[in-house]
Design a protein around this motif. Structure first.
Motif, PDB file in Angstrom:
ATOM      1  N   LEU A  72      23.683  49.264 -14.313  1.00  0.00           N
ATOM      2  CA  LEU A  72      24.178  50.415 -15.319  1.00  0.00           C
ATOM      3  C   LEU A  72      23.822  51.608 -15.160  1.00  0.00           C
ATOM      4  N   ARG A  73      22.782  51.846 -14.131  1.00  0.00           N
ATOM      5  CA  ARG A  73      22.029  53.393 -13.897  1.00  0.00           C
ATOM      6  C   ARG A  73      21.270  53.682 -14.959  1.00  0.00           C
ATOM      7  N   LYS A  74      20.638  52.825 -15.630  1.00  0.00           N
ATOM      8  CA  LYS A  74      19.636  53.186 -16.854  1.00  0.00           C
ATOM      9  C   LYS A  74      18.419  53.178 -16.520  1.00  0.00           C
ATOM     10  N   ARG A  75      18.283  52.727 -15.131  1.00  0.00           N
ATOM     11  CA  ARG A  75      17.147  52.892 -14.574  1.00  0.00           C
ATOM     12  C   ARG A  75      17.161  53.077 -13.140  1.00  0.00           C
ATOM     13  N   SER A  76      16.167  53.793 -12.443  1.00  0.00           N
ATOM     14  CA  SER A  76      16.363  54.032 -10.933  1.00  0.00           C
ATOM     15  C   SER A  76      15.497  53.094 -10.288  1.00  0.00           C
ATOM     16  N   PRO A  77      15.882  52.501  -9.152  1.00  0.00           N
ATOM     17  CA  PRO A  77      15.293  51.615  -8.439  1.00  0.00           C
ATOM     18  C   PRO A  77      14.130  52.158  -7.615  1.00  0.00           C
ATOM     19  N   SER A  78      13.159  51.375  -7.321  1.00  0.00           N
ATOM     20  CA  SER A  78      11.962  51.859  -6.477  1.00  0.00           C
ATOM     21  C   SER A  78      12.404  51.396  -5.084  1.00  0.00           C
ATOM     22  N   ALA A  79      11.872  51.929  -4.150  1.00  0.00           N
ATOM     23  CA  ALA A  79      12.109  51.463  -2.964  1.00  0.00           C
ATOM     24  C   ALA A  79      11.804  50.060  -2.768  1.00  0.00           C
ATOM     25  N   GLU A  80      10.575  49.627  -3.153  1.00  0.00           N
ATOM     26  CA  GLU A  80      10.180  48.309  -2.876  1.00  0.00           C
ATOM     27  C   GLU A  80      11.108  47.357  -3.635  1.00  0.00           C
ATOM     28  N   MET A  81      11.768  47.560  -4.830  1.00  0.00           N
ATOM     29  CA  MET A  81      12.618  46.764  -5.163  1.00  0.00           C
ATOM     30  C   MET A  81      13.902  46.419  -4.537  1.00  0.00           C
ATOM     31  N   VAL A  82      14.522  47.742  -3.760  1.00  0.00           N
ATOM     32  CA  VAL A  82      15.679  47.787  -3.198  1.00  0.00           C
ATOM     33  C   VAL A  82      15.188  46.872  -1.703  1.00  0.00           C
ATOM     34  N   SER A  83      14.110  47.109  -1.331  1.00  0.00           N
ATOM     35  CA  SER A  83      13.854  46.518  -0.043  1.00  0.00           C
ATOM     36  C   SER A  83      13.870  44.800  -0.337  1.00  0.00           C
ATOM     37  N   ALA A  84      13.237  44.505  -1.443  1.00  0.00           N
ATOM     38  CA  ALA A  84      13.079  42.913  -1.585  1.00  0.00           C
ATOM     39  C   ALA A  84      14.442  42.594  -1.933  1.00  0.00           C
ATOM     40  N   LEU A  85      15.546  43.277  -2.699  1.00  0.00           N
ATOM     41  CA  LEU A  85      16.664  42.897  -2.903  1.00  0.00           C
ATOM     42  C   LEU A  85      17.572  42.701  -1.415  1.00  0.00           C
ATOM     43  N   ALA A  86      17.325  43.548  -0.529  1.00  0.00           N
ATOM     44  CA  ALA A  86      17.957  43.812   0.709  1.00  0.00           C
ATOM     45  C   ALA A  86      17.521  42.634   1.459  1.00  0.00           C
ATOM     46  N   LEU A  87      16.304  42.171   1.416  1.00  0.00           N
ATOM     47  CA  LEU A  87      15.888  40.944   2.110  1.00  0.00           C
ATOM     48  C   LEU A  87      16.496  39.447   1.506  1.00  0.00           C
ATOM     49  N   VAL A  88      16.601  39.315   0.316  1.00  0.00           N
ATOM     50  CA  VAL A  88      17.241  38.579  -0.560  1.00  0.00           C
ATOM     51  C   VAL A  88      18.621  38.228  -0.140  1.00  0.00           C
TER      52      VAL A  88
END
Length: 152
Positions: A110-126
């Protein structure tokens, strides 16, 4: 956009440093290669091509690259979450396995938080294989499959 040369190039010595704005320039910013927005003016030697980043150019470049970085992270986050949740279905399980608070992924979506690069990396791997990768993470953190129960 090109201005009249006013500065001497520190590399070749020619008085040929002009402000140049053009598309197609790439640079590393944090952990991503990004295209420098075409409107950003970078002092460049017209003779040898050396770029001379002054304080004003650095500020404009940082602001433009930060916006581009956040946009690219957001695009990658959205794609990874869409794939994970379409295959997994349970956002609560994904949050638990990733070790984030309940509702965190909703706040990201919902764009209420900004994602960290680490979170985006983890989600990309998953997202490469959601069911398998979530099971691997679950087994990594809970090798016996046991769940901790709250002391009563």
């Amino acid at each position: 956009m090109t201005r009249t040369p006013t500065r001497r190039c520190g590399q070749c010595g020619a008085r040929a440093v002009v402000g140049v704005a053009r598309a197609g320039r790439l640079t590393m910013y944090r952990n991503l290669e990004l295209e420098v927005p075409a409107h950003v003016v970078v002092p460049t030697c017209a003779k040898c091509g050396a770029e001379w980043i002054d304080e004003a150019a650095a500020k404009a470049l940082d602001e433009a690259l930060e916006r581009a970085y956040e946009s690219k992270l957001r695009t990658r986050l959205d794609a990874a979450l869409e794939k994970i949740l379409s295959e997994e279905g349970s956002q609560a399980r994904v949050e638990r396995v990733l070790g984030v608070s309940p509702g965190y992924l909703s706040k990201l979506k919902l764009r209420k938080r900004s994602p960290s690069a680490e979170m985006v990396s983890a989600l990309a791997l998953v997202s490469a294989s959601p069911k398998r990768r979530l099971a691997e993470l679950d087994n990594f953190y809970n090798p016996t499959g046991a769940r901790k129960r709250a002391a009563g």
